[in-house]
Design a protein around this motif. Structure first.
Motif, short mmCIF file in Angstrom:
data_model
loop_
_atom_site.label_atom_id
_atom_site.label_comp_id
_atom_site.label_asym_id
_atom_site.label_seq_id
_atom_site.Cartn_x
_atom_site.Cartn_y
_atom_site.Cartn_z
N HIS B 49 0.84 -1.21 0.00
CA HIS B 49 0.00 0.00 0.00
C HIS B 49 0.87 1.26 0.00
O HIS B 49 0.64 2.21 -0.76
CB HIS B 49 -0.92 -0.01 1.22
CG HIS B 49 -1.62 1.29 1.44
ND1 HIS B 49 -2.73 1.66 0.71
CD2 HIS B 49 -1.34 2.33 2.28
CE1 HIS B 49 -3.10 2.87 1.11
NE2 HIS B 49 -2.29 3.29 2.06
N MET B 50 1.91 1.26 0.83
CA MET B 50 2.79 2.43 0.92
C MET B 50 3.54 2.65 -0.39
O MET B 50 3.81 3.80 -0.77
CB MET B 50 3.78 2.27 2.08
CG MET B 50 3.13 2.38 3.45
SD MET B 50 2.32 3.99 3.69
CE MET B 50 1.51 3.72 5.26
N ALA B 51 3.86 1.56 -1.06
CA ALA B 51 4.55 1.70 -2.35
C ALA B 51 3.64 2.40 -3.35
O ALA B 51 4.11 3.16 -4.22
CB ALA B 51 4.98 0.34 -2.86
N ALA B 52 2.34 2.19 -3.21
CA ALA B 52 1.40 2.89 -4.10
C ALA B 52 1.25 4.36 -3.69
O ALA B 52 1.05 5.23 -4.54
CB ALA B 52 0.04 2.18 -4.05
N VAL B 53 1.34 4.63 -2.38
CA VAL B 53 1.21 6.01 -1.88
C VAL B 53 2.45 6.83 -2.27
O VAL B 53 2.35 8.01 -2.62
CB VAL B 53 1.05 6.01 -0.35
CG1 VAL B 53 1.17 7.42 0.23
CG2 VAL B 53 -0.30 5.39 0.04
N ALA B 54 3.63 6.21 -2.17
CA ALA B 54 4.88 6.94 -2.40
C ALA B 54 5.70 6.22 -3.48
O ALA B 54 6.76 5.67 -3.19
CB ALA B 54 5.68 7.02 -1.10
N PRO B 55 5.21 6.22 -4.68
CA PRO B 55 5.88 5.43 -5.72
C PRO B 55 7.14 6.12 -6.24
O PRO B 55 7.34 7.31 -6.02
CB PRO B 55 4.82 5.35 -6.82
CG PRO B 55 4.04 6.62 -6.68
CD PRO B 55 4.05 6.95 -5.21
#
Lengths: 600, 388
Positions: B49-55
């Motif tokens: 999820h975080m990878a999608a938030v801060a790609p």
């Protein structure tokens, strides 16, 4: 009009808590002035603070119809006098409205300092004194010893002093009998003579304006009459006359010897000073009653709102208090350490405390009070004289001819075993012994003392020297020149307003050291070391140093802490608004409060 | 347009401990049993999820903190690191740190952690004195700590450990002996913390009751000064208020915090920061309670509790508060990027002048700012003065 020989005007005087107000209640009840349902403890003390602290601030009266054993009805006016040193002037004026006084002494406590001081005031006012020994129902009561005390300490005959219990009502009718039989009726030049009435007290009523309590000496006081205060010159038309039973009851007029109230749509209480003479504006008396001197403040302090946003509220509240208290003064003042506030003048320390308490309680204000000081009389080299209310206003020493300070005559009653400590304290405080006598197991010392020393920390030190077993009373005793200097307190080289004080030269060093030590403890360490000095002119008389801060850093601060730790910083930043800057250091305002309160 | 500035890191929080230490105010919880498979799955999901938030950011560091992350099975660490590698590009030389307790059980997993990809171990030694360790509520003894340190040094290329000083009854002389022994272990990094009494801890209650015999300010200062002198002499000078390293062995992950870089936080109570141009930063905070967080992740894929924008004076305060902790301070370009243009006008200029003139702060040639050796130990007061 009541015939003079059927009138008795009697003041009640006593030491605090000796049962003065309870005794007044009992007299009212006996004469049917109020029925049981209407009686509540101490009817005559109207203000909450008066009832709570057991002190009377404003003179209160009750006009009673007493049916004597001979079947004749007497009009007995009872005046419950203000019972504290600060109101000595008011007491003395109340006394002049009477021909006699009941001196109440607690049979378990004996004679105390106020007993003596008030009794002497009554003697000076030429009153016939009836000693009454109260609380004889208590197991610790010793009426015989109390009688002996009164004779020794006050110097009046007390062998037939009446013993009563105001609480239970025991023997109270004897007091009324003695008032009629033992006290003289009023004297008067008659009801047709020009009006001459004594202004005994005044209070402000939001609907009626100023309500004046008066004792008619000569002539008549009636509705529609235009009267003049001979001292202040104010002239007004009377719109209402009445008596206190103790409920207010209208009457058409007050004749010679009578005590009652009137209103005249007066808005400013300053027109109606206690002790003034009231006369008919169109047919005035030739001369006023002697001895009128409006009471003036002798103790001053700064009052500041703890929250600067409350400044306007404080100003409004002071204005409202002043409506009812002509002896209270205030003027705006600015302090770099405390912000905007007021320099306020009071009759004494109790008066100050009462005003402060009323502001906090009735007006909901949170206050900072600076250490109280007295009013100095300064004569410049060029001969001009002025009153100094704030030490910061003392001119350069080379411009000063002399500085005078108020002195008091203090009466202290303490247990024999503590006398040494009391005498040492008085000597420390520059006291001069006037008299020393022994009363039973106690000693009574009369001293002349500078008022400034008494407002500083005398009460606390007297209390600790005598473990609380001393009583103390004083009256003003004029001004005297002294070797007085201004001592400034310097923080980081800058004088802190509000901490400057006028002190006697020989005491300055010790006083300066005490303030410096207190400040050193109160001021948190700063980035820089901060010198704290006491100085007279350019000369440093005491010095302390607050060492620089050495360790104040968060040990840990990582990714999860950023906002939380920043909010801690925010709190420090907000605190900055209440900082006072001295050179390169910023010191929280609160730190000064401890030093300002020195002497409390 | 995002600006990663001084790097991007991933923080992973394991909230469980065997017992609570009386000084610790971190988000830690004691549980009888933990369903580690469920937790592994949730951490992996939230990482994605975080990878999608801060790609798109290259990962320079991963940090497993806690709690006690050395209670995790190596397989859990490996699964999370796999998820990081799937979500972002991970730099070849990325720093992967795990906090560990020096107990024998945990030391047994060191090899497994190393195999999973951990290349830096941070050991919570805290003291080299059995009495002190008991007083700090630690479950290990000094001998166990020494043994664990030896194992760690063999297993990991980089090792750091923590010590707490200015403890109850501690004298400067005793601290000098303890720190000398610590330096003799020869690790490249040491975190040396003055004992802080934090609200909400048992020590806070005891201190308020006057039951903790803590050194006074002058004693604290003496131990701090001793710490500076000894570590410098041993070649591990402080590069941050409490962090000491041989040059090149600094914690890259923590430097990202202090330089107001970017990071995401995975796990209960973890915080993340993503920056925007113009001195604006968005803080993300995950649910604190382990069970709440776990339920949220299984329901919606992440345990986010709040996002807050930090800008203006607040941001400047944060950037300076973090950056002045570094020996090098912050350069002019770093400050301008993190705080936004015109930040100088929003600090107390007169305060800065006084602090610079008196040697608490130093203005750098490039417009940057650093705290001096004089300013560091009193940084809170320096910041209070500096921030308008």
């Amino acid at each position: 009009m009541t015939a003079l020989d059927r009138i008795r005007n009697v003041a009640i005087v006593a030491h605090i808590d000796h049962g003065k107000s309870t005794l007044a209640d009992r007299l009212i009840e006996l004469c049917g002035g109020l029925d049981r349902r209407e009686m509540r403890g101490q009817v005559l003390d109207a203000m909450d603070i008066e009832r709570e602290r057991g002190i009377t601030i404003k003179a209160q009266t009750a006009r009673l119809d007493y049916v004597a054993e001979d079947g004749r009805t007497y009009l007995v006016n009872v005046i419950d006098t203000p019972g504290h040193v600060d109101f000595t002037y008011e007491v003395s004026r109340s006394l002049r409205a009477c021909e006699g006084a009941l001196l109440i002494v607690d049979a378990t406590q004996g004679v105390e300092a106020q007993t003596v001081a008030n009794a002497w005031l009554a003697v000076e006012a030429d009153l016939e004194i009836l000693p009454v020994i109260n609380k004889i129902d208590l197991a610790a009561a010793d009426a015989g010893k109390t009688r002996a005390d009164i004779e020794e300490a006050v110097g009046i005959a007390a062998s037939d002093a009446i013993g009563v219990s105001a609480k239970t009502g025991e023997n109270m009718p004897a007091v009324l009998r003695a008032i009629v039989a033992g006290l003289p009726p009023p004297r008067s030049a008659g009801g047709d003579a020009p009006l001459k009435a004594l202004l005994v007290d005044s209070r402000y009523d939001p609907y009626l304006g100023v309500v004046i309590l008066a004792r008619v000496i000569d002539g008549r006081l009636r509705k529609g009459q235009r009267v003049r205060m001979m001292g202040t010159g104010a002239a007004r038309e009377i719109d209402r006359v009445g008596v206190m039973t103790p409920k207010p009851a209208p009457v058409d007029a007050l004749g010679p010897g009578e005590i009652g109230f009137f209103t005249a749509a007066i808005k400013d209480i300053a027109e109606c000073r206690v002790g003034d003479t009231i006369t008919d504006d169109r047919a005035p008396a030739a001369e006023a009653l002697p001895g009128f001197e409006p009471s003036v403040p002798v103790v001053f302090c700064g009052l500041y709102p703890a929250d600067a946003a409350d400044y306007n509220d404080l100003r409004d509240s002071l204005g409202k208090l002043r409506l009812n208290d002509a002896s209270f003064h205030f003027e705006p003042e600015t302090s770099a350490a405390l912000g905007l506030g007021f320099r306020c003048g009071f009759l004494g320390l109790l008066h100050l405390e009462i005003v402060q308490e009323r502001l906090e309680r009735e007006f909901g204000l949170d206050l900072i009070a600076t250490a109280p000081g007295v009013v100095y009389r300064v004569t410049r080299g060029d001969g001009e004289t002025f009153e100094l209310h704030n030490p910061a206003d003392l001119p350069d020493p080379v411009l000063i001819g002399q500085v005078e300070e108020p002195w008091i005559r203090a009466t202290i009653v303490a247990p024999d075993g503590r006398l040494g400590a009391v005498l040492r304290l008085c000597t420390d405080k520059r006291g001069e012994q006037v008299q020393l006598t022994y009363v039973g197991g106690r000693a009574m010392a009369v001293y002349r003392l500078p008022l400034a020393e008494v407002v500083f920390d005398f009460h606390d030190r007297l209390k600790s020297a005598t473990r609380g077993y001393a009583s103390f009373d004083y009256r003003l005793d004029g001004y005297r020149a002294g070797d007085l200097v201004r001592m400034d307190i310097l923080v980081n080289g800058e004088a802190v307003d509000g901490l400057s004080a006028i002190v006697e030269r020989s005491l300055a060093e010790g006083r300066g050291r005490a303030v410096c030590e207190k400040l050193k403890d109160a001021i948190p360490r700063q980035l820089f070391k901060v010198p704290i000095q006491a100085a007279i002119g350019g000369r440093i008389v005491a010095r302390e140093t607050i060492p620089a801060l050495r360790k104040d850093v968060l040990a840990k601060c990582y990714g999860g802490d950023v906002s939380r730790k920043r909010k801690l910083l925010d709190r420090q930043k907000r605190g900055k608004k209440r900082m006072r800057r001295f050179g390169n250091v910023e010191i929280p305002q609160d730190a000064f409060l401890a030093a300002l309160k020195l002497g409390d | 347009m995002t600006d990663a500035g001084p790097g991007f890191g991933v923080y992973v929080h394991w909230p469980f401990c065997r017992s609570r230490c009386p000084y610790c105010d971190f988000n830690s919880h004691v549980r009888e049993a933990v369903d580690e498979a469920a937790w592994r799955g949730a951490l992996v999901r939230e990482t994605a999820h975080m990878a999608a938030v801060a790609p798109g950011r290259p990962v320079a560091s991963v940090y497993f903190g806690g709690g006690t992350p050395s209670l995790m099975a190596p397989a859990t660490v490996a699964a999370v690191l796999d998820a990081v590698a799937r979500g972002w590009t991970v730099a070849d030389d990325a720093e992967v740190t795990l906090e560990a307790n020096p107990s024998s059980a945990e030391a047994g997993r060191f090899a497994g952690y190393r195999a999973a990809g951990v290349n830096r171990l941070s050991l919570g030694v805290q003291a080299l004195d059995d009495g002190a360790l008991r007083a700090l509520g630690r479950r290990h003894d000094a001998a166990g700590a020494r043994a664990a340190l030896g194992l760690a040094r063999r297993a990991f290329p980089r090792v750091s450990f923590d010590l707490i000083y200015a403890r109850m009854g501690q004298t400067p002389a005793a601290w000098e002996r303890e720190l000398s022994e610590a330096l003799d272990f020869g690790t490249g990094h040491l975190s040396l913390y003055q004992l802080a009494i934090e609200p909400g801890t048992r020590f806070h209650v005891l201190a308020r009751r006057g039951a903790l015999d803590l050194p006074a300010e002058d004693g604290q200062a003496a131990m701090y000064e001793l710490t500076q002198a000894l570590t410098e002499a041993a070649g591990l000078p402080a590069y941050e208020v409490s962090s000491h390293a041989r040059p090149g062995f600094e914690s890259r992950h923590n430097l990202t915090y202090w330089r107001s870089g970017e990071w995401v936080g995975v796990g209960p109570g973890a915080h993340g920061r993503l920056n925007r141009a113009g001195g604006v930063s968005v803080q993300r905070r995950q649910e604190r309670a382990p069970e709440t967080w776990l339920a949220a992740v299984s329901r919606r894929g992440h345990g986010g509790a709040a996002a807050e924008t930090v800008a203006g004076g607040d941001r400047i305060a944060e950037v300076l508060m973090m950056g002045l902790r570094l020996k090098d301070g912050l350069g002019g370009a770093d400050l301008a990027r993190a705080c936004g243009p015109g930040w100088e006008a929003r600090i107390d200029a007169a305060g800065l002048d006084v602090l610079a003139a008196e040697g608490f702060l130093e203005r750098l040639g490039d417009g940057g700012l650093r705290a001096t050796a004089r300013g560091w130990p009193v940084l809170n007061a320096v910041l209070a003065r500096l921030l308008a």
